[in-house]
Design a protein around this motif. Structure first.
Motif, mmCIF file in Angstrom:
data_model
loop_
_atom_site.group_PDB
_atom_site.id
_atom_site.type_symbol
_atom_site.label_atom_id
_atom_site.label_comp_id
_atom_site.label_asym_id
_atom_site.label_seq_id
_atom_site.Cartn_x
_atom_site.Cartn_y
_atom_site.Cartn_z
ATOM 1 N N LYS A 1 -38.798 -49.853 13.622
ATOM 2 C CA LYS A 1 -38.905 -48.789 12.623
ATOM 3 C C LYS A 1 -39.035 -47.457 13.344
ATOM 4 N N LEU A 2 -38.141 -46.525 13.020
ATOM 5 C CA LEU A 2 -38.190 -45.185 13.610
ATOM 6 C C LEU A 2 -39.282 -44.391 12.905
ATOM 7 N N GLU A 3 -40.321 -44.039 13.662
ATOM 8 C CA GLU A 3 -41.499 -43.382 13.082
ATOM 9 C C GLU A 3 -41.404 -41.856 13.113
ATOM 10 N N ALA A 4 -40.859 -41.306 14.198
ATOM 11 C CA ALA A 4 -40.856 -39.848 14.338
ATOM 12 C C ALA A 4 -39.874 -39.424 15.419
ATOM 13 N N THR A 5 -39.474 -38.129 15.371
ATOM 14 C CA THR A 5 -38.659 -37.529 16.421
ATOM 15 C C THR A 5 -39.241 -36.161 16.757
ATOM 16 N N ALA A 6 -38.975 -35.704 17.986
ATOM 17 C CA ALA A 6 -39.438 -34.384 18.409
ATOM 18 C C ALA A 6 -38.538 -33.888 19.520
ATOM 19 N N GLU A 7 -38.307 -32.586 19.561
ATOM 20 C CA GLU A 7 -37.487 -31.980 20.602
ATOM 21 C C GLU A 7 -38.379 -31.650 21.793
ATOM 22 N N THR A 56 -34.145 -32.870 25.461
ATOM 23 C CA THR A 56 -34.038 -34.223 24.929
ATOM 24 C C THR A 56 -34.660 -34.291 23.538
ATOM 25 N N THR A 57 -34.388 -35.402 22.874
ATOM 26 C CA THR A 57 -35.076 -35.738 21.635
ATOM 27 C C THR A 57 -35.921 -36.976 21.900
ATOM 28 N N ARG A 58 -37.208 -36.868 21.586
ATOM 29 C CA ARG A 58 -38.100 -38.026 21.751
ATOM 30 C C ARG A 58 -38.134 -38.814 20.447
ATOM 31 N N TYR A 59 -37.806 -40.104 20.555
ATOM 32 C CA TYR A 59 -37.843 -41.004 19.405
ATOM 33 C C TYR A 59 -39.041 -41.948 19.546
ATOM 34 N N THR A 60 -39.827 -42.060 18.502
ATOM 35 C CA THR A 60 -40.964 -42.975 18.492
ATOM 36 C C THR A 60 -40.627 -44.133 17.557
ATOM 37 N N ILE A 61 -40.670 -45.346 18.105
ATOM 38 C CA ILE A 61 -40.312 -46.549 17.354
ATOM 39 C C ILE A 61 -41.422 -47.572 17.480
#
Length: 282
Positions: free
Chosen positions: A179-185, A193-198
């Motif tokens: 499940k993709l919880e959040a993203t941040a630049e 980059t884009t940080r993806y939290t899963i």
């Protein structure tokens, strides 16, 4: 285009000669095509993943497109007082992955392990094999081999070590329990980059897997309170991972195991070959 210019020049010359010799007016030649190429629109940006499944697909596609990479991993676990280090070189070939990987811990020399995986063929060496025959420290491992019962255990160790540097199994888990919880630049080593939290639901992965051994282990983890794993992945605009951090709980509120991998040298040559035949045990 540039290749039409000599022909056009020749046509102009012939037309001029004809006008001089025949006395008949000749219409001027058609203008030569411009040698300046037409402007082309810039390639559209790569779409950002919007869920765990598309994220797994995007990362896989980007990695296979570049073919090669280097990875450096630190595994900080409560089992050891000093972090384990792993270094790897990876090469993607069609549907197979080849890589070399070495893991070691300054305080636990006995767990040092090196492996070379060429598609379905795996070679490994550790402290025991090196001590048994220093001139031939490498062992050829095969899941189908029944000659040596240690093979299955060693293959699991190699797979576990490989996952620290090349978490392909985790990408498969994204599709069944992610499940993709959040993203941040954010910026990694000067690159945007884009940080993806899963988060990965281990119960869902256990229910979906066809690997009985994996299912038993995951169900045991869930019963002990380890219900999910957290991933943070920093991707470039082309969806290449520059950093990948996993936080794996230990249960009972203990300190988690954190695996932190840095990827470099995407697309650069990576020499991955089998050990010399003279160094392989029979």
């Amino acid at each position: 285009m540039r290749t039409t210019l000599p022909a056009v020049s020749g046509l102009v010359l012939l037309t001029a000669l004809a006008a001089c010799t025949s006395g008949t007016p000749t219409p001027p030649p058609a203008p030569a095509p411009s040698s300046t190429p037409a402007a082309t629109s810039a390639a559209p940006p790569v779409a950002k993943p919007t869920d765990a499944t598309t994220l797994a697909t995007a990362i896989t596609t980007a990695m296979r497109g570049k073919k090669t990479a280097a990875a450096n991993t630190t595994v900080d676990t409560p089992i050891a007082n000093v972090a384990t280090k792993a270094t790897a070189a990876v090469r993607f070939e069609d549907e197979q992955v080849s890589f070399t990987v070495t893991g070691e811990n300054p305080k636990l020399a006995a767990i040092a392990l090196s492996a070379v995986v060429l598609g379905e063929t795996t070679y490994a060496k550790d402290q025991a094999s090196t001590k048994a025959d220093p001139a031939k420290p490498w062992r050829l491992l095969s899941e189908k081999s029944t000659r040596d019962r240690q093979n299955s255990g060693e293959l699991i160790e190699v797979k576990t070590l490989a996952e620290t540097a090349l978490p392909t199994q985790q990408l498969a888990w994204f599709r069944t329990g992610g499940k993709l919880e959040a993203t941040a630049e954010e910026t990694v080593d000067g690159t945007a980059t884009t940080r993806y939290t899963i988060t990965v639901d281990l119960a869902k992965v256990a229910a979906a897997t066809s690997d009985l051994q994996q299912q038993v282990q995951l169900e045991s983890d869930v019963k002990s309170g380890i219900t999910s794993v957290k991933h943070e992945i920093w991707l470039t605009a082309d969806n290449l991972p520059l950093r990948w951090q996993r936080t794996w709980p230990t249960g009972l509120g203990g300190k988690p195991t954190i695996t932190d991998t840095r990827f470099t040298d995407w697309g650069k040559a990576a020499e991955i070959t089998a050990p010399p035949a003279a160094q392989i045990q029979k």
